[in-house]
Design an enzyme around this catalytic site. Structure first.
Site, PDB file in Angstrom:
ATOM      1  N   CYS A 157     -53.772 -46.481  25.975  1.00  0.00           N
ATOM      2  CA  CYS A 157     -53.965 -45.043  25.813  1.00  0.00           C
ATOM      3  C   CYS A 157     -54.848 -44.485  26.938  1.00  0.00           C
ATOM      4  CB  CYS A 157     -54.482 -44.732  24.414  1.00  0.00           C
ATOM      5  SG  CYS A 157     -54.120 -43.044  23.928  1.00  0.00           S
ATOM      6  N   GLY A 191     -59.744 -43.617  24.105  1.00  0.00           N
ATOM      7  CA  GLY A 191     -60.946 -42.790  24.012  1.00  0.00           C
ATOM      8  C   GLY A 191     -60.661 -41.535  24.828  1.00  0.00           C
ATOM      9  N   ARG A 196     -51.393 -36.667  30.637  1.00  0.00           N
ATOM     10  CA  ARG A 196     -52.315 -36.800  29.500  1.00  0.00           C
ATOM     11  C   ARG A 196     -51.834 -35.950  28.322  1.00  0.00           C
ATOM     12  NH1 ARG A 196     -58.152 -35.265  30.841  1.00  0.00           N
ATOM     13  NH2 ARG A 196     -58.439 -36.186  28.794  1.00  0.00           N
ATOM     14  N   GLU A 248     -54.146 -51.968  18.930  1.00  0.00           N
ATOM     15  CA  GLU A 248     -55.277 -52.544  18.175  1.00  0.00           C
ATOM     16  C   GLU A 248     -55.331 -51.982  16.753  1.00  0.00           C
ATOM     17  OE1 GLU A 248     -55.387 -50.157  20.277  1.00  0.00           O
ATOM     18  OE2 GLU A 248     -56.929 -48.689  19.732  1.00  0.00           O
ATOM     19  N   HIS A 304     -51.608 -47.435  20.641  1.00  0.00           N
ATOM     20  CA  HIS A 304     -52.820 -48.196  20.267  1.00  0.00           C
ATOM     21  C   HIS A 304     -52.442 -49.494  19.551  1.00  0.00           C
ATOM     22  CE1 HIS A 304     -56.055 -45.162  20.984  1.00  0.00           C
ATOM     23  NE2 HIS A 304     -55.021 -44.342  20.956  1.00  0.00           N
TER      24      HIS A 304
HETATM   25  N1  GLN Z   1     -56.159 -37.862  25.080  1.00  0.00           N
HETATM   26  C1  GLN Z   1     -56.955 -38.907  25.626  1.00  0.00           C
HETATM   27  C2  GLN Z   1     -57.105 -38.763  27.126  1.00  0.00           C
HETATM   28  O1  GLN Z   1     -56.346 -38.069  27.729  1.00  0.00           O
HETATM   29  C3  GLN Z   1     -56.371 -40.251  25.295  1.00  0.00           C
HETATM   30  C4  GLN Z   1     -56.277 -40.391  23.795  1.00  0.00           C
HETATM   31  C5  GLN Z   1     -56.538 -41.762  23.278  1.00  0.00           C
HETATM   32  O2  GLN Z   1     -57.010 -42.666  23.989  1.00  0.00           O
HETATM   33  N2  GLN Z   1     -56.273 -41.926  22.003  1.00  0.00           N
HETATM   34  O3  GLN Z   1     -57.986 -39.321  27.717  1.00  0.00           O
END
Ligand code: GLN
Length: 205
Positions: free
Chosen positions: A86, A54, A113, A178, A176
């Site tokens: 993630c 997220g 990130r 999932e 991911h």
């Molecule tokens: N870009 C998001 C972050 O830095 C992570 C992306 C993701 O969870 N798909 O929080």
């Protein structure tokens, strides 16, 4: 006995994680009841936890404001498994390299990130993962890279950068797991990690 699993549900692929947990459990003839975690008071009953992707800034703020963050720390301190994926990995790290992320400090890694972002926002890669016999189809979406590793153990790298790590009962992935039908990463994190305590079938509570 039936297991209780929690999926931190402030954002991200909550249903997909729940389904992956159910598949990983079914593959081992284990029963599991999955709960969505949006408030405090539920994590203490969970045998295992997943923290989805997220936006790491939002997730860390909401789990702090809801009082879920200390419960996740206690869960890990008790040796129970956590899979952080993630943005979840960013939140679980010891150094998110971003002041807006209030990290949990559960994995001794620094992350960058969106390191695989921009030009290739999303891609799938066949990943060699320690503990898995065949490559895992890893889906990366605006994924973080791990740019420093302290006490954690690297389980997989992509493009010479660590993308899956384990420290005690915590497994973190940049990708991911999932989002594919392949539940081997959930299996690895929850059922095949000797450092993590999941009640076995015989035990009762
Ligand atoms: N870009 C998001 C972050 O830095 C992570 C992306 C993701 O969870 N798909 O929080």
């Amino acid at each position: 006995m039936s297991l209780t699993a929690g999926v931190v549900a402030v954002q991200g692929d909550v249903e997909e994680h729940a389904a992956a947990i159910e598949r990983a459990a079914a593959a081992r003839d284990r029963e599991v009841a999955v709960r969505e975690i949006r408030e405090s008071g539920l994590v203490p009953d969970c045998d295992l936890l997943a923290m989805p992707g997220g936006e790491s800034t939002t997730i860390s703020r909401l789990i702090r404001d809801e009082g879920i963050a200390p419960e996740i720390r206690n869960h890990v301190a008790a040796g129970k498994p956590l899979l952080a994926t993630c943005a979840g990995l960013i939140v679980a790290s010891s150094d998110p390299n971003d002041d807006r992320v209030d990290q949990l400090d559960l994995l001794d890694v620094g992350v960058e990130r969106n390191a695989f972002g921009r030009q290739k926002d999303s891609f799938e890669a066949p990943l060699e993962v320690d503990g898995l016999d065949d490559p895992y189809p890893a889906v990366f979406i605006r994924a973080p890279a791990i740019d420093s590793v302290g006490d954690a153990e690297v389980l997989a790298t992509w493009d010479d950068r660590p993308v899956a790590v384990r420290q005690g009962s915590v497994v973190g992935t940049s990708f991911h797991p999932e989002l594919t039908p392949d539940s081997r990463i959930h299996g690895l994190a929850f059922f095949e990690n000797e450092a993590a305590a999941v009640p076995d079938v015989e035990s009762s509570r």
